[in-house]
Design a protein around this motif. Sequence first.
Motif, PDB file in Angstrom:
ATOM      1  N   TRP A 222       3.964 -13.101   2.517  1.00  0.00           N
ATOM      2  CA  TRP A 222       4.372 -14.499   2.334  1.00  0.00           C
ATOM      3  C   TRP A 222       3.153 -15.413   2.283  1.00  0.00           C
ATOM      4  N   VAL A 223       2.167 -15.141   3.163  1.00  0.00           N
ATOM      5  CA  VAL A 223       0.950 -15.945   3.169  1.00  0.00           C
ATOM      6  C   VAL A 223       0.209 -15.799   1.846  1.00  0.00           C
ATOM      7  N   ALA A 224       0.130 -14.540   1.358  1.00  0.00           N
ATOM      8  CA  ALA A 224      -0.545 -14.307   0.076  1.00  0.00           C
ATOM      9  C   ALA A 224       0.171 -15.025  -1.058  1.00  0.00           C
ATOM     10  N   GLN A 225       1.491 -15.018  -1.014  1.00  0.00           N
ATOM     11  CA  GLN A 225       2.263 -15.704  -2.053  1.00  0.00           C
ATOM     12  C   GLN A 225       1.951 -17.194  -2.063  1.00  0.00           C
ATOM     13  N   ARG A 226       1.797 -17.780  -0.888  1.00  0.00           N
ATOM     14  CA  ARG A 226       1.492 -19.204  -0.807  1.00  0.00           C
ATOM     15  C   ARG A 226       0.050 -19.482  -1.222  1.00  0.00           C
ATOM     16  N   LEU A 227      -0.898 -18.689  -0.701  1.00  0.00           N
ATOM     17  CA  LEU A 227      -2.312 -18.952  -0.969  1.00  0.00           C
ATOM     18  C   LEU A 227      -2.674 -18.691  -2.423  1.00  0.00           C
ATOM     19  N   LEU A 228      -2.153 -17.594  -2.987  1.00  0.00           N
ATOM     20  CA  LEU A 228      -2.469 -17.236  -4.364  1.00  0.00           C
ATOM     21  C   LEU A 228      -1.506 -17.850  -5.372  1.00  0.00           C
ATOM     22  N   LYS A 229      -0.489 -18.564  -4.851  1.00  0.00           N
ATOM     23  CA  LYS A 229       0.506 -19.216  -5.722  1.00  0.00           C
ATOM     24  C   LYS A 229       1.132 -18.213  -6.674  1.00  0.00           C
ATOM     25  N   LEU A 230       1.637 -17.111  -6.074  1.00  0.00           N
ATOM     26  CA  LEU A 230       2.207 -16.013  -6.852  1.00  0.00           C
ATOM     27  C   LEU A 230       3.665 -16.264  -7.174  1.00  0.00           C
ATOM     28  N   PRO A 231       4.184 -15.584  -8.193  1.00  0.00           N
ATOM     29  CA  PRO A 231       5.639 -15.629  -8.408  1.00  0.00           C
ATOM     30  C   PRO A 231       6.346 -15.048  -7.188  1.00  0.00           C
ATOM     31  N   PRO A 232       7.558 -15.509  -6.896  1.00  0.00           N
ATOM     32  CA  PRO A 232       8.242 -15.068  -5.677  1.00  0.00           C
ATOM     33  C   PRO A 232       8.542 -13.580  -5.672  1.00  0.00           C
ATOM     34  N   ALA A 233       8.490 -12.981  -4.485  1.00  0.00           N
ATOM     35  CA  ALA A 233       8.799 -11.564  -4.334  1.00  0.00           C
ATOM     36  C   ALA A 233      10.289 -11.335  -4.559  1.00  0.00           C
ATOM     37  N   THR A 234      10.629 -10.143  -5.069  1.00  0.00           N
ATOM     38  CA  THR A 234      12.024  -9.772  -5.293  1.00  0.00           C
ATOM     39  C   THR A 234      12.462  -8.647  -4.363  1.00  0.00           C
ATOM     40  N   ALA A 235      11.546  -8.084  -3.592  1.00  0.00           N
ATOM     41  CA  ALA A 235      11.873  -7.000  -2.672  1.00  0.00           C
ATOM     42  C   ALA A 235      11.369  -7.358  -1.283  1.00  0.00           C
ATOM     43  N   ARG A 236      12.186  -7.062  -0.264  1.00  0.00           N
ATOM     44  CA  ARG A 236      11.799  -7.385   1.106  1.00  0.00           C
ATOM     45  C   ARG A 236      10.958  -6.272   1.732  1.00  0.00           C
ATOM     46  N   LYS A 237      11.269  -5.008   1.389  1.00  0.00           N
ATOM     47  CA  LYS A 237      10.573  -3.891   2.004  1.00  0.00           C
ATOM     48  C   LYS A 237       9.940  -3.016   0.927  1.00  0.00           C
ATOM     49  N   VAL A 238       8.782  -2.473   1.263  1.00  0.00           N
ATOM     50  CA  VAL A 238       8.028  -1.623   0.337  1.00  0.00           C
ATOM     51  C   VAL A 238       7.634  -0.350   1.068  1.00  0.00           C
ATOM     52  N   ARG A 239       7.740   0.784   0.403  1.00  0.00           N
ATOM     53  CA  ARG A 239       7.296   2.057   0.972  1.00  0.00           C
ATOM     54  C   ARG A 239       6.086   2.562   0.185  1.00  0.00           C
ATOM     55  N   VAL A 240       5.295   3.412   0.823  1.00  0.00           N
ATOM     56  CA  VAL A 240       4.107   3.949   0.162  1.00  0.00           C
ATOM     57  C   VAL A 240       3.976   5.433   0.473  1.00  0.00           C
ATOM     58  N   GLU A 241       3.706   6.224  -0.550  1.00  0.00           N
ATOM     59  CA  GLU A 241       3.393   7.647  -0.415  1.00  0.00           C
ATOM     60  C   GLU A 241       1.887   7.798  -0.621  1.00  0.00           C
ATOM     61  N   ARG A 242       1.221   8.442   0.312  1.00  0.00           N
ATOM     62  CA  ARG A 242      -0.232   8.548   0.273  1.00  0.00           C
ATOM     63  C   ARG A 242      -0.688   9.902  -0.272  1.00  0.00           C
ATOM     64  N   ASP A 243      -1.848   9.886  -0.896  1.00  0.00           N
ATOM     65  CA  ASP A 243      -2.604  11.092  -1.249  1.00  0.00           C
ATOM     66  C   ASP A 243      -1.834  12.057  -2.139  1.00  0.00           C
ATOM     67  N   LEU A 244      -1.131  11.507  -3.121  1.00  0.00           N
ATOM     68  CA  LEU A 244      -0.490  12.370  -4.118  1.00  0.00           C
ATOM     69  C   LEU A 244      -1.559  13.013  -4.984  1.00  0.00           C
ATOM     70  N   LYS A 245      -1.341  14.247  -5.401  1.00  0.00           N
ATOM     71  CA  LYS A 245      -2.346  15.001  -6.149  1.00  0.00           C
ATOM     72  C   LYS A 245      -2.083  14.906  -7.645  1.00  0.00           C
ATOM     73  N   VAL A 246      -3.099  14.441  -8.362  1.00  0.00           N
ATOM     74  CA  VAL A 246      -3.018  14.290  -9.821  1.00  0.00           C
ATOM     75  C   VAL A 246      -4.026  15.259 -10.433  1.00  0.00           C
ATOM     76  N   PRO A 247      -3.555  16.265 -11.190  1.00  0.00           N
ATOM     77  CA  PRO A 247      -4.490  17.250 -11.745  1.00  0.00           C
ATOM     78  C   PRO A 247      -5.190  16.734 -13.002  1.00  0.00           C
ATOM     79  N   ALA A 248      -6.516  16.807 -13.028  1.00  0.00           N
ATOM     80  CA  ALA A 248      -7.285  16.498 -14.234  1.00  0.00           C
ATOM     81  C   ALA A 248      -7.357  17.742 -15.111  1.00  0.00           C
ATOM     82  N   ASP A 249      -7.766  17.578 -16.343  1.00  0.00           N
ATOM     83  CA  ASP A 249      -7.749  18.679 -17.309  1.00  0.00           C
ATOM     84  C   ASP A 249      -8.695  19.814 -16.931  1.00  0.00           C
ATOM     85  N   ASP A 250      -9.766  19.513 -16.210  1.00  0.00           N
ATOM     86  CA  ASP A 250     -10.757  20.537 -15.894  1.00  0.00           C
ATOM     87  C   ASP A 250     -10.543  21.146 -14.516  1.00  0.00           C
ATOM     88  N   GLY A 251      -9.381  20.904 -13.903  1.00  0.00           N
ATOM     89  CA  GLY A 251      -9.070  21.490 -12.617  1.00  0.00           C
ATOM     90  C   GLY A 251      -9.394  20.617 -11.419  1.00  0.00           C
TER      91      GLY A 251
END
Length: 535
Positions: free
Chosen positions: A6-35
């Motif tokens: 909420w503070v960031a929304q006010r300070l940065l004058k962002l468009p209003p948020a549409t979601a109250r809660k956010v989840r995060v999955e950490r350290d997902l593995k993305v394979p590059a072409d060379d392994g």
Amino acid sequence: MTVTGWVAQRLLKLPPATARKVRVERDLKVPADDGVTLLADHWAPEGADKLPTALVRSPYGRRGPLGWLMGRLLAERGFHVVVVSTRGTFGSGGGEFRAMRHERADGQATLRWLAEQPWFDGSVVLVGASYLGYTQWAVAAGAPPQVKAMVPHVTSSRLAMTFLRPGRIEMETLMSWSVMTATQERRFAMLRNAFGRRKTEAAMLTLPLVDGDKAALGRDWPFYQDCVHHDQDDPYWKNEDFTDTVGEVTLPVSSIAGWYDIFLSDQLRDYRALVEAGRPPRLTIGPWAHSDPRGISASIWETVRWAGPLARGAKPNYRAPVRLFVMGVKEWREYDQWPPAGYTQQRWHLLAGNALGSTPGGFVVPTAFTYDPSNPTPSVGGAKLEARGAGAVDNRKLEARDDVLTFTSDVLDADLEVIGEVGAEVWLRSDRPACDLFVRLCDVDRRGRSVNICDDLVKVRPDGITKVTVELSPTAHVFRRGHRIRVQVAGGAFPRYARNLGSDEPFATATTPYPTRLEVFHDAAHPSAILLPVK
């Protein structure tokens, strides 16, 4: 939404948020072409699956301020957000970080991985600033149809090459970024760098330049060495320079730039390449420097209100293609193109007696000064990587130096509107085989405060009396009635630019500084002038 959100929304004058809660999955593995395995974090609003994805690829880590700004704030506004650590950084494999080396192949691999995720709805937008914007350009040409739009912010399709004109290095940016990326994964890195600022600043004075990284870090740093040994014209960069592919980009592009940003001229170059290829890009230029929060706010707004609808198959609200903040009058204006139509070039001549006028003067002796690389003319304000000291500042202390010439107009009796490309033609003579020429445009207010508007520095190899052309960074500025126009001329601007030592020694290995006497001619036969696009 959290309290901090909420503070960031006010300070940065962002468009209003549409979601109250956010989840995060950490350290997902993305394979590059060379392994090699890259690591990613996935942010998403709780309970929402079929949403577009904002893809961020960064060398600066996935947590802390960047993860919060790009991950949480965009997820709260209706996106899945995937933040990927680029190769060699923050857990992603591939050995030591080598800037720009693998961004196209790794970006394409990331897009293929993204398409396989069960929550992916088939649409992705590319977002991020600076290096994060470069990673967008790396995959933009030939991007798969799932990529619906990109929002490159204060960036360039060739990134470091921006700072590497032959014989001229933007030292402050190069050294600061080298030290930051070389040390960023140490404990308390930000605190260490803050306390080590003097060491970094001293390292910029190192001779030869090739040893600057050793002075700052105690060892060679690959990116620094690459830049010192290879200028922007060197084929060495052919796989990292994407400027030739910009015209092939068919997805919608909305660029966010700043009048005092280090990448401004290059970003406009990319914009023009799209226009010349028949594309309809959008362009926003604000009054900010590289790290200004106002630019971050503009980028998030554009992602949510423009890229978001495109990703959902909807039509964004109409806005003119070009939106500019006009300094001096502090207002936003919209135009159909860059540069805007209706502006014509007007010459303001450097005259005897430190004057600036609309007609060239008669015969006068040139004005001379000495540039001493052992006591270099300092850089003040302007385009800097870090926010501290960047942008528009008071130049009076700088202008009081003996190695800075100033040419000032009479008081303006009406507003003068300058919007577009600014240039200068300066006739000079030097007693050394090489020198630099720095030209800056300033606005002097009623109190005498001189504020920088735009500038640039070029390397010169004088041949007698030599006409030197300087392309200053573009601008949009109104000089108000009662103000005066001022032009600065100097032989350097350190540490923003590495010192010219005044010799024919190779740039990277030169060790001997020579004071250089420069004469600026401003008579009818040598009409030195600044060229302003006026209406």
